[in-house]
Design an enzyme around this catalytic site. Sequence first.
Site, PDB file in Angstrom:
ATOM      1  N   CYS A  84       0.406  -1.722  -0.159  1.00 48.23           N
ATOM      2  CA  CYS A  84      -0.265   0.213  -0.145  1.00 48.23           C
ATOM      3  C   CYS A  84       0.927   1.294  -0.407  1.00 48.23           C
ATOM      4  O   CYS A  84       1.686   1.569   0.716  1.00 48.23           O
ATOM      5  CB  CYS A  84      -0.303  -0.407   1.353  1.00 48.23           C
ATOM      6  SG  CYS A  84      -1.377   1.358   1.513  1.00 48.23           S
ATOM      7  N   CYS A  87       0.297   3.171   3.450  1.00 51.47           N
ATOM      8  CA  CYS A  87       0.756   2.579   4.822  1.00 51.47           C
ATOM      9  C   CYS A  87       1.972   1.744   5.000  1.00 51.47           C
ATOM     10  O   CYS A  87       2.170   1.408   5.914  1.00 51.47           O
ATOM     11  CB  CYS A  87       0.035   2.576   5.857  1.00 51.47           C
ATOM     12  SG  CYS A  87      -1.181   0.769   5.238  1.00 51.47           S
ATOM     13  N   CYS A 108      -1.175 -10.315  -6.900  1.00 51.97           N
ATOM     14  CA  CYS A 108      -1.202 -11.468  -6.987  1.00 51.97           C
ATOM     15  C   CYS A 108      -1.652 -11.446  -5.342  1.00 51.97           C
ATOM     16  O   CYS A 108      -0.476 -10.613  -4.594  1.00 51.97           O
ATOM     17  CB  CYS A 108      -0.512 -12.944  -6.774  1.00 51.97           C
ATOM     18  SG  CYS A 108      -1.508 -13.867  -6.104  1.00 51.97           S
TER      19      CYS A 108
END
Length: 121
Positions: A84, A87, A108
């Site tokens: 991400c 974060c 994936c």
Amino acid sequence: MTLNPLTPAEKHVIEDKGTEPPFSGDYDDFYEEGMFVCRRCSTPLFSSKSKFDAGCGWPAFDDCYAGAVKELRDADGSRTEILCANCDAHLGHVFLGEQLTEKDTRHCVNSLSIKFVGNKS
């Protein structure tokens, strides 16, 4: 930044860069309209429109929202980790050149790293 609380299994995948067993996650065989957000920070990551059945045992997406996912080569150089961008939660890995979709990309992703938010009717 406010982070969502994690279960021990979610922490193992998201913070310790673990992997859930194949075909065990809630989103492997899941096809509803909406989006998938980061389980730790709720940042939108993938549209359900980009999800496809790769037969690999984990949710697969051939695209992500612009700027939502960052890539980092594994230390051994054999795979590319996806995180991400907000974060740094470990999501899974990205694979190119498998010719599974027109975009030729497979993100994936561990089901434990994401949460589904359905379209409101």
